[in-house]
Scaffold this motif. Structure first.
Motif, PDB file in Angstrom:
ATOM      1  N   LYS A 265       7.033  48.948  20.587  1.00  0.00           N
ATOM      2  CA  LYS A 265       6.684  49.317  19.204  1.00  0.00           C
ATOM      3  C   LYS A 265       8.197  48.872  18.379  1.00  0.00           C
ATOM      4  CE  LYS A 265       3.211  51.980  19.784  1.00  0.00           C
ATOM      5  NZ  LYS A 265       2.981  52.231  21.304  1.00  0.00           N
ATOM      6  N   CYS A 266       9.376  49.104  19.136  1.00  0.00           N
ATOM      7  CA  CYS A 266      10.516  48.732  18.447  1.00  0.00           C
ATOM      8  C   CYS A 266      11.034  47.677  18.556  1.00  0.00           C
ATOM      9  CB  CYS A 266      11.546  50.177  18.333  1.00  0.00           C
ATOM     10  SG  CYS A 266      12.361  50.435  19.952  1.00  0.00           S
TER      11      CYS A 266
ATOM     12  N   CYS B  79       9.510  55.905  24.491  1.00  0.00           N
ATOM     13  CA  CYS B  79      10.655  54.940  24.349  1.00  0.00           C
ATOM     14  C   CYS B  79      11.785  55.904  23.892  1.00  0.00           C
ATOM     15  CB  CYS B  79      10.341  54.088  23.372  1.00  0.00           C
ATOM     16  SG  CYS B  79      11.826  53.175  22.697  1.00  0.00           S
TER      17      CYS B  79
ATOM     18  N   CYS C 271      10.600  47.715  24.506  1.00  0.00           N
ATOM     19  CA  CYS C 271       9.630  48.827  23.817  1.00  0.00           C
ATOM     20  C   CYS C 271       8.533  47.614  23.010  1.00  0.00           C
ATOM     21  CB  CYS C 271      10.421  49.835  22.999  1.00  0.00           C
ATOM     22  SG  CYS C 271       9.253  50.752  21.854  1.00  0.00           S
TER      23      CYS C 271
ATOM     24  N   CYS D  94      13.297  54.662  20.054  1.00  0.00           N
ATOM     25  CA  CYS D  94      12.441  54.875  18.845  1.00  0.00           C
ATOM     26  C   CYS D  94      11.507  56.429  19.090  1.00  0.00           C
ATOM     27  CB  CYS D  94      11.497  53.971  18.418  1.00  0.00           C
ATOM     28  SG  CYS D  94      10.254  53.350  19.464  1.00  0.00           S
TER      29      CYS D  94
HETATM   30 ZN   LIG Z   1      11.007  51.827  20.957  1.00  0.00          ZN
END
Ligand SMILES: [Zn+2]
Length: 113
Positions: free
Chosen positions: A77-78, A98, A75, A101
């Motif tokens: 983002k995380c 995702c 991911c 998250c």
């Molecule tokens: Zn994520």
């Protein structure tokens, strides 16, 4: 519909084989074979014969395809390897999310007929 859960330019982590734990970017997806080529993963050595004057022979290192089931999306983002889900937004847009998250990863562009 393609059964491949990842696509070109995705960052993935390898789950199986000699490159387990390595991460890289997807360079190519072969939807029919269910295989992907990941940057720096499953490097194979190829011996190349010289072809004419312009191309020199020698040994080249090149990524060999791996099964798409052996990689997992990381991911953006995380930064964790995560499963992806699909969601339809209020405006009708389909997105990948995702599951770790809950963030939206990207928009799914459906192939047009
Ligand atoms: Zn994520």
């Amino acid at each position: 519909m393609s059964k491949i859960h990842v696509k070109k330019d995705d960052q993935v982590i390898v789950l199986k084989g000699k490159d387990t734990g390595k991460t890289g970017k997807i360079l190519k997806v072969d939807a029919e074979d269910g295989r992907v080529i990941v940057e720096g993963v499953n490097m194979a050595v190829k011996h190349k014969k010289p072809r004419g004057r312009s191309q020199q022979g020698g040994i080249i290192h090149q990524e060999a395809p791996v099964s798409s089931s052996n990689v997992m999306l990381v991911c953006s983002k995380c930064k964790r390897p995560s499963k992806t889900g699909r969601k339809i937004l209020e405006n009708g847009e389909k997105v990948r999310v995702c599951k770790a998250c809950g963030e939206i990863i990207d928009t799914i562009r459906e192939a047009r007929k």
